[in-house]
Design a protein around this motif. Structure first.
Motif: not given
Length: 254
Positions: A200-206
């Protein structure tokens, strides 16, 4: 009403409770740490960065100058509180208290080298001080735990409920560095897909910062997520198939 007739506030520990507890502990960037103050014997609480060993044991990196390090060297009894409050009433959010026994890790040991690598991937800024001679790793071996999943959702867990017992643990530890590097370079989009779909994470540089027999650790800046596998992997060779299956499933769901 007798003591026997009083309703219990505890629920029977089930797989959902175990999974929540493990996720809370393994996804924590930091925990509240309680130790026994040497001079007074009083409880003393602090906050420390937290990582995990490949068997699920919580790990902390602390300075010998801190009171909590001196306390752990005198008395290894400690407890950790994991779980961050969100919006609204902080008591409505799940948290986990783990009663532990601290084990200091010798600096010249193979275990120290492995913990250092895992911890720095999880906390890159720790590279600035991890090799200072006054810093040490402690494994906080769980003895038992108390999970509060929100109002009316209290559970007691054993150490086995929190630990990774898979026979593949050692083999996966040996291949972890290569597997993390491979996924982040050759399958760079996978971490973001895992984080968004399953956590359930938001967009990002995962990126992936840890892999073990029970799941993967994902990070984007100061955000950390834990994706638990549906079961612990019995053999190291299962890892590639499990990562591919999770990716395919997430893509199919859109």
């Amino acid at each position: 009403m007798t003591e026997k007739d009083k309703p219990s506030v505890l629920r029977e520990t089930d797989d959902d409770a175990r999974r929540l507890a493990r996720t809370l502990l393994r996804s924590a960037r930091s925990c509240a740490l309680a130790v026994i103050e040497p001079e007074s014997g009083a409880p003393l609480a602090s906050r420390t960065l937290t990582g995990t060993d490949t068997d699920g044991t919580p790990v902390i990196l602390v300075s010998a100058l801190s009171v909590h390090t001196q306390a752990l060297r005198r008395d290894p009894r400690a407890s950790l509180l994991a779980g961050e409050p969100g919006k609204g009433d902080p008591l409505a959010h799940p948290r986990l208290t783990v009663l532990c026994e601290a084990e200091e890790v010798a600096r010249d040991s193979a275990a120290h080298a492995g913990l250092r690598e895992r911890f720095v991937r999880r906390h890159p800024k720790a590279k600035l001080y991890v090799d200072f001679p006054d810093f040490a790793f402690f494994r906080l071996v769980p003895l038992r735990a108390h999970l509060n999943g929100g109002f009316g959702k209290a559970f007691v867990l054993t150490a086995d409920d929190l630990m990774i017992r898979s026979p593949a643990r050692g083999a996966l530890a040996e291949m972890e560095t290569g597997a993390v590097a491979h996924m982040n370079s050759d399958h760079a989009e996978a971490a973001g897909i895992y984080a968004r779909h399953y956590c359930g994470a938001k967009d990002g540089d995962w990126i992936i910062v840890g892999i073990d027999a029970a799941g993967i650790d994902l990070a984007s800046g100061d955000k950390l997520k834990r994706l638990e596998f549906s079961r612990e992997l019995d053999q190291a060779v299962e890892l590639r198939g499990e990562l591919a299956r999770l990716l395919q499933e997430a893509r199919a769901a859109g």
